[in-house]
Design a protein around this motif. Structure first.
Motif, PDB file in Angstrom:
ATOM      1  N   GLU A 171      -4.993 -14.902 -17.227  1.00  0.00           N
ATOM      2  CA  GLU A 171      -4.393 -16.078 -16.804  1.00  0.00           C
ATOM      3  C   GLU A 171      -3.214 -16.255 -17.640  1.00  0.00           C
ATOM      4  N   PRO A 172      -2.195 -17.062 -17.206  1.00  0.00           N
ATOM      5  CA  PRO A 172      -1.039 -17.309 -18.118  1.00  0.00           C
ATOM      6  C   PRO A 172      -1.467 -18.406 -19.077  1.00  0.00           C
ATOM      7  N   LYS A 173      -0.800 -18.420 -20.072  1.00  0.00           N
ATOM      8  CA  LYS A 173      -1.065 -19.283 -21.237  1.00  0.00           C
ATOM      9  C   LYS A 173      -0.647 -20.704 -20.834  1.00  0.00           C
ATOM     10  N   GLU A 174      -0.945 -21.562 -21.273  1.00  0.00           N
ATOM     11  CA  GLU A 174      -0.608 -23.201 -20.865  1.00  0.00           C
ATOM     12  C   GLU A 174       0.892 -23.328 -21.302  1.00  0.00           C
ATOM     13  N   GLY A 175       1.549 -23.727 -19.931  1.00  0.00           N
ATOM     14  CA  GLY A 175       2.887 -24.040 -19.963  1.00  0.00           C
ATOM     15  C   GLY A 175       3.650 -22.800 -19.888  1.00  0.00           C
ATOM     16  N   GLU A 176       3.211 -21.578 -19.353  1.00  0.00           N
ATOM     17  CA  GLU A 176       3.781 -20.461 -18.991  1.00  0.00           C
ATOM     18  C   GLU A 176       3.452 -20.019 -17.601  1.00  0.00           C
ATOM     19  N   SER A 177       4.419 -19.469 -16.813  1.00  0.00           N
ATOM     20  CA  SER A 177       4.318 -18.929 -15.505  1.00  0.00           C
ATOM     21  C   SER A 177       4.183 -17.356 -15.454  1.00  0.00           C
ATOM     22  N   SER A 178       4.675 -16.674 -16.561  1.00  0.00           N
ATOM     23  CA  SER A 178       4.568 -15.442 -16.364  1.00  0.00           C
ATOM     24  C   SER A 178       3.318 -14.585 -17.277  1.00  0.00           C
ATOM     25  N   VAL A 179       2.678 -13.482 -16.907  1.00  0.00           N
ATOM     26  CA  VAL A 179       1.854 -12.927 -17.516  1.00  0.00           C
ATOM     27  C   VAL A 179       1.865 -11.305 -17.721  1.00  0.00           C
ATOM     28  N   PRO A 180       1.289 -10.758 -18.944  1.00  0.00           N
ATOM     29  CA  PRO A 180       1.504  -9.359 -18.703  1.00  0.00           C
ATOM     30  C   PRO A 180       0.381  -8.806 -17.880  1.00  0.00           C
ATOM     31  N   LEU A 181       0.967  -7.640 -17.351  1.00  0.00           N
ATOM     32  CA  LEU A 181      -0.019  -6.943 -16.685  1.00  0.00           C
ATOM     33  C   LEU A 181      -0.262  -5.526 -17.324  1.00  0.00           C
ATOM     34  N   ILE A 182      -1.259  -5.224 -17.468  1.00  0.00           N
ATOM     35  CA  ILE A 182      -1.727  -3.642 -17.902  1.00  0.00           C
ATOM     36  C   ILE A 182      -2.258  -2.911 -16.889  1.00  0.00           C
ATOM     37  N   LEU A 183      -1.753  -1.725 -16.723  1.00  0.00           N
ATOM     38  CA  LEU A 183      -2.184  -0.593 -15.748  1.00  0.00           C
ATOM     39  C   LEU A 183      -2.098   0.515 -16.531  1.00  0.00           C
ATOM     40  N   LEU A 184      -3.518   1.472 -16.087  1.00  0.00           N
ATOM     41  CA  LEU A 184      -3.716   2.495 -16.545  1.00  0.00           C
ATOM     42  C   LEU A 184      -3.703   3.467 -15.328  1.00  0.00           C
ATOM     43  N   THR A 185      -2.720   4.398 -15.320  1.00  0.00           N
ATOM     44  CA  THR A 185      -2.596   5.124 -13.978  1.00  0.00           C
ATOM     45  C   THR A 185      -3.488   6.593 -14.367  1.00  0.00           C
ATOM     46  N   ASN A 186      -3.872   7.296 -12.970  1.00  0.00           N
ATOM     47  CA  ASN A 186      -4.009   8.778 -13.206  1.00  0.00           C
ATOM     48  C   ASN A 186      -3.036   9.630 -13.823  1.00  0.00           C
ATOM     49  N   VAL A 187      -3.397  10.726 -14.168  1.00  0.00           N
ATOM     50  CA  VAL A 187      -2.382  11.735 -14.581  1.00  0.00           C
ATOM     51  C   VAL A 187      -1.101  11.857 -13.721  1.00  0.00           C
ATOM     52  N   VAL A 188       0.000  11.592 -14.101  1.00  0.00           N
ATOM     53  CA  VAL A 188       1.262  11.490 -13.253  1.00  0.00           C
ATOM     54  C   VAL A 188       2.293  12.326 -14.165  1.00  0.00           C
ATOM     55  N   GLN A 189       3.282  13.198 -13.255  1.00  0.00           N
ATOM     56  CA  GLN A 189       4.573  13.816 -13.705  1.00  0.00           C
ATOM     57  C   GLN A 189       5.286  12.498 -14.517  1.00  0.00           C
ATOM     58  N   GLU A 190       6.000  12.941 -15.587  1.00  0.00           N
ATOM     59  CA  GLU A 190       6.781  12.030 -16.343  1.00  0.00           C
ATOM     60  C   GLU A 190       7.673  11.496 -15.489  1.00  0.00           C
ATOM     61  N   LYS A 191       8.559  12.311 -14.725  1.00  0.00           N
ATOM     62  CA  LYS A 191       9.793  11.999 -13.895  1.00  0.00           C
ATOM     63  C   LYS A 191       9.300  10.974 -12.844  1.00  0.00           C
ATOM     64  N   LYS A 192       8.262  11.105 -12.045  1.00  0.00           N
ATOM     65  CA  LYS A 192       7.751  10.289 -11.317  1.00  0.00           C
ATOM     66  C   LYS A 192       7.562   8.845 -11.751  1.00  0.00           C
ATOM     67  N   LEU A 193       6.833   8.937 -13.112  1.00  0.00           N
ATOM     68  CA  LEU A 193       6.521   7.547 -13.741  1.00  0.00           C
ATOM     69  C   LEU A 193       7.714   6.852 -13.970  1.00  0.00           C
ATOM     70  N   ALA A 194       9.006   7.742 -14.483  1.00  0.00           N
ATOM     71  CA  ALA A 194      10.070   6.984 -14.965  1.00  0.00           C
ATOM     72  C   ALA A 194      10.769   6.526 -13.832  1.00  0.00           C
ATOM     73  N   ALA A 195      10.758   7.212 -12.789  1.00  0.00           N
ATOM     74  CA  ALA A 195      11.331   6.572 -11.572  1.00  0.00           C
ATOM     75  C   ALA A 195      10.589   5.471 -10.913  1.00  0.00           C
ATOM     76  N   ALA A 196       9.393   5.381 -11.098  1.00  0.00           N
ATOM     77  CA  ALA A 196       8.576   4.225 -10.553  1.00  0.00           C
ATOM     78  C   ALA A 196       8.843   3.177 -11.468  1.00  0.00           C
ATOM     79  N   ILE A 197       9.004   3.308 -12.794  1.00  0.00           N
ATOM     80  CA  ILE A 197       9.148   2.236 -13.656  1.00  0.00           C
ATOM     81  C   ILE A 197      10.605   1.584 -13.451  1.00  0.00           C
ATOM     82  N   ARG A 198      11.478   2.438 -13.296  1.00  0.00           N
ATOM     83  CA  ARG A 198      12.865   1.818 -12.764  1.00  0.00           C
ATOM     84  C   ARG A 198      12.920   1.016 -11.838  1.00  0.00           C
TER      85      ARG A 198
END
Length: 72
Positions: free
Chosen positions: A24-51
């Motif tokens: 949940e967001p902290k009081e007075g904040e509207s954004s929250v961090p999101l932590i994702l763990l992915t399955n094994v993936v090629q570096e270039k696929k992950l880099a493109a998805a992050i962009r």
């Protein structure tokens, strides 16, 4: 809607989500961090998805990634 957009980008990139944490967001904040763990993936696929994720209007700042490897 933001999580749906992120999940769609990952899915379209052939990246599966293994686990996710979003608190949940902290009081007075509207954004929250999101932590994702992915399955094994090629570096270039992950880099493109992050962009693509960083280009979303609803994302502020840079996506940070940490590589997790098994030491079997």
């Amino acid at each position: 809607g933001v999580l749906s957009k992120i999940a769609t980008i990952l899915s379209d990139s052939g990246i599966s989500i293994e686990a996710m944490i979003q608190k949940e967001p902290k009081e007075g904040e509207s954004s929250v961090p999101l932590i994702l763990l992915t399955n094994v993936v090629q570096e270039k696929k992950l880099a493109a998805a992050i962009r693509s994720i960083e280009s979303l209007d609803s994302i502020s700042g840079k996506v940070q990634r940490i590589r997790v490897e098994s030491l079997k």
